[in-house]
Scaffold this motif. Structure first.
Motif, PDB file in Angstrom:
ATOM      1  N   PRO A 127       0.821  -1.208   0.000  1.00 52.07           N
ATOM      2  CA  PRO A 127       0.000   0.000   0.000  1.00 52.07           C
ATOM      3  C   PRO A 127       0.860   1.266   0.000  1.00 52.07           C
ATOM      4  O   PRO A 127       0.904   2.033   0.968  1.00 52.07           O
ATOM      5  CB  PRO A 127      -0.832  -0.134   1.277  1.00 52.07           C
ATOM      6  CG  PRO A 127       0.028  -0.943   2.198  1.00 52.07           C
ATOM      7  CD  PRO A 127       0.759  -1.913   1.299  1.00 52.07           C
ATOM      8  N   GLY A 128       1.579   1.466  -1.082  1.00 54.06           N
ATOM      9  CA  GLY A 128       2.466   2.616  -1.219  1.00 54.06           C
ATOM     10  C   GLY A 128       3.906   2.262  -0.928  1.00 54.06           C
ATOM     11  O   GLY A 128       4.201   1.377  -0.110  1.00 54.06           O
ATOM     12  N   LYS A 140       9.414   0.748  -6.372  1.00 53.37           N
ATOM     13  CA  LYS A 140       8.646   1.443  -7.403  1.00 53.37           C
ATOM     14  C   LYS A 140       7.410   2.059  -6.764  1.00 53.37           C
ATOM     15  O   LYS A 140       6.798   1.471  -5.865  1.00 53.37           O
ATOM     16  CB  LYS A 140       8.221   0.476  -8.512  1.00 53.37           C
ATOM     17  CG  LYS A 140       9.367  -0.098  -9.335  1.00 53.37           C
ATOM     18  CD  LYS A 140       9.939   0.934 -10.289  1.00 53.37           C
ATOM     19  CE  LYS A 140      10.934   0.318 -11.250  1.00 53.37           C
ATOM     20  NZ  LYS A 140      11.469   1.318 -12.212  1.00 53.37           N
ATOM     21  N   SER A 141       7.041   3.242  -7.244  1.00 54.30           N
ATOM     22  CA  SER A 141       5.856   3.935  -6.748  1.00 54.30           C
ATOM     23  C   SER A 141       4.865   4.106  -7.882  1.00 54.30           C
ATOM     24  O   SER A 141       5.230   4.506  -8.987  1.00 54.30           O
ATOM     25  CB  SER A 141       6.241   5.303  -6.177  1.00 54.30           C
ATOM     26  OG  SER A 141       5.085   6.076  -5.912  1.00 54.30           O
ATOM     27  N   PHE A 142       3.606   3.830  -7.615  1.00 53.38           N
ATOM     28  CA  PHE A 142       2.570   4.007  -8.624  1.00 53.38           C
ATOM     29  C   PHE A 142       1.997   5.423  -8.611  1.00 53.38           C
ATOM     30  O   PHE A 142       1.451   5.892  -9.599  1.00 53.38           O
ATOM     31  CB  PHE A 142       1.447   2.990  -8.380  1.00 53.38           C
ATOM     32  CG  PHE A 142       0.475   2.889  -9.513  1.00 53.38           C
ATOM     33  CD1 PHE A 142       0.789   2.163 -10.651  1.00 53.38           C
ATOM     34  CD2 PHE A 142      -0.750   3.522  -9.443  1.00 53.38           C
ATOM     35  CE1 PHE A 142      -0.101   2.068 -11.701  1.00 53.38           C
ATOM     36  CE2 PHE A 142      -1.645   3.420 -10.488  1.00 53.38           C
ATOM     37  CZ  PHE A 142      -1.327   2.695 -11.619  1.00 53.38           C
ATOM     38  N   ARG A 148      -2.600   4.468  -3.217  1.00 52.45           N
ATOM     39  CA  ARG A 148      -1.661   3.792  -2.332  1.00 52.45           C
ATOM     40  C   ARG A 148      -1.236   2.447  -2.911  1.00 52.45           C
ATOM     41  O   ARG A 148      -1.765   1.388  -2.560  1.00 52.45           O
ATOM     42  CB  ARG A 148      -2.228   3.595  -0.909  1.00 52.45           C
ATOM     43  CG  ARG A 148      -2.754   4.836  -0.231  1.00 52.45           C
ATOM     44  CD  ARG A 148      -1.806   6.033  -0.314  1.00 52.45           C
ATOM     45  NE  ARG A 148      -0.498   5.738   0.249  1.00 52.45           N
ATOM     46  CZ  ARG A 148       0.652   6.141  -0.310  1.00 52.45           C
ATOM     47  NH1 ARG A 148       0.644   6.805  -1.455  1.00 52.45           N
ATOM     48  NH2 ARG A 148       1.787   5.868   0.279  1.00 52.45           N
ATOM     49  N   LEU A 149      -0.284   2.506  -3.821  1.00 50.08           N
ATOM     50  CA  LEU A 149       0.260   1.293  -4.428  1.00 50.08           C
ATOM     51  C   LEU A 149       1.749   1.492  -4.683  1.00 50.08           C
ATOM     52  O   LEU A 149       2.157   2.495  -5.271  1.00 50.08           O
ATOM     53  CB  LEU A 149      -0.453   0.990  -5.748  1.00 50.08           C
ATOM     54  CG  LEU A 149      -0.010  -0.273  -6.505  1.00 50.08           C
ATOM     55  CD1 LEU A 149      -0.233  -1.524  -5.655  1.00 50.08           C
ATOM     56  CD2 LEU A 149      -0.756  -0.390  -7.834  1.00 50.08           C
ATOM     57  N   GLY A 150       2.543   0.561  -4.210  1.00 52.29           N
ATOM     58  CA  GLY A 150       3.982   0.576  -4.446  1.00 52.29           C
ATOM     59  C   GLY A 150       4.479  -0.856  -4.554  1.00 52.29           C
ATOM     60  O   GLY A 150       3.729  -1.818  -4.306  1.00 52.29           O
TER      61      GLY A 150
END
Length: 317
Positions: free
Chosen positions: A84-85, A183-185, A195-197
């Motif tokens: 989540p991030g 990596k960060s989305f 909130r995605l990583g």
């Protein structure tokens, strides 16, 4: 009663609520250029009711992983963990090795040093160390690193902004022992609130991070959005070209106003000015929020405005 916390908040972009308190207006009326988030985000897919009501299943995770492997060309022996991030991963990385010395070259994104210090590591800017963090490209100055810089037993390479320059990615190192690519989305795809990583590393490291993260760490909507966006290579190509054009346009505006380009990426630009606080206040009077830094009275960082914000920024300058 909620607990009170004495620890001061760490320095970040954002902070629109404080800007509104000082200068008035409403959140909708402010132009927030204090972050490096793409102002024209990836369009959200159509969600199914199950995306919201059911626990994410293995197939959804597998679909996201397949899309990520193809998009980032992840080495076959490396594995990937969605989270989540990227910040959720940054907080857990120091637990992967016994506390020692970690080298973090400043200025850079401050959450890495905070996370290592919170788990007993000694943060140093140079010299021998058991771990090293490379923000690649660096925030705020855009510095890029080479694979020779990742030479410690634990090497963290934060590529949160690297999707604007995929040819410079060091993801090919992800199958090397002790090397972790983040990596960060939220930055390139402009969906920070999703909130995605991702962490990409050898299987042993990913297994340990997965144990720390727990099951179902990523929501169904994030899994669906991430998989669709990572498969949309045409959008990525067109977005990189637009960001490059807009970064050049921002440079022209700021240099005409008296700023000097210091560095950055095509998602944010770092300028040197005579008094950064004065520049920030001048822009804030027009309800435009910028980023300044406690360690430099001369650094001013701006993200890209949306299409509707260019004339407003030019007028304020």
């Amino acid at each position: 009663m909620s607990p009170t916390h004495s620890r001061a908040p760490r320095d970040h972009g954002g902070g629109i609520d404080a800007a509104i308190a000082a200068h008035g207006g409403t959140r909708a009326g402010w132009l927030d250029l204090s972050t490096g988030i793409n102002p024209e985000p990836y369009p959200l897919p159509a969600f199914s009711p199950e995306d919201w009501t059911a626990l994410p299943d293995h197939a959804a995770f597998a679909e996201l992983e397949a899309a990520a492997r193809q998009f980032w060309q992840i080495p076959g022996d490396a594995r990937l963990l969605p989270a989540p991030g990227a910040s959720a991963l940054i907080a857990r990385l120091p637990a992967l090795a016994p506390a020692g010395r970690v080298q973090i070259t400043t200025p850079t994104y401050n959450e890495h040093a905070a996370a290592f210090a919170a788990q007993g590591w000694q943060v140093t800017g140079s010299g021998p160390s058991e771990a090293r963090v490379l923000v690649h490209p660096n925030n705020p100055d855009g510095r890029v690193w080479t694979e020779g810089d990742a030479s410690t037993p634990l090497s963290v390479i934060d590529e949160s902004f690297c999707d604007v320059m995929p040819s410079r990615s060091l993801v090919h190192l992800a199958d090397q022992p002790g090397t972790i690519i983040l990596k960060s989305f939220g930055k390139f795809w402009g969906l920070a609130g999703l909130r995605l990583g991702f962490a990409i590393a050898e299987p042993e490291i990913i297994d340990r991070l997965a144990d720390l993260a727990g099951p179902w760490a990523v929501s169904g909507p994030a899994l669906r959005t991430g998989a669709q966006a990572l498969r949309d290579t045409d959008w990525a190509t067109q977005t990189r070209a637009r960001l490059t054009r807009d970064a050049a346009r921002l440079d022209r505006l700021l240099t005409r106003a008296g700023a000097e380009l210091e560095g950055g990426t095509s998602l944010f630009r770092l300028y040197r000015v005579n008094d950064a606080a004065t520049w920030q206040q001048r822009l804030a009077k027009a309800h435009i929020w910028s980023r300044i830094f406690p360690y430099s009275p001369h650094y001013l960082r701006l993200g890209l405005p949306p299409a509707s914000g260019w004339e407003r920024l030019e007028a304020a300058l």
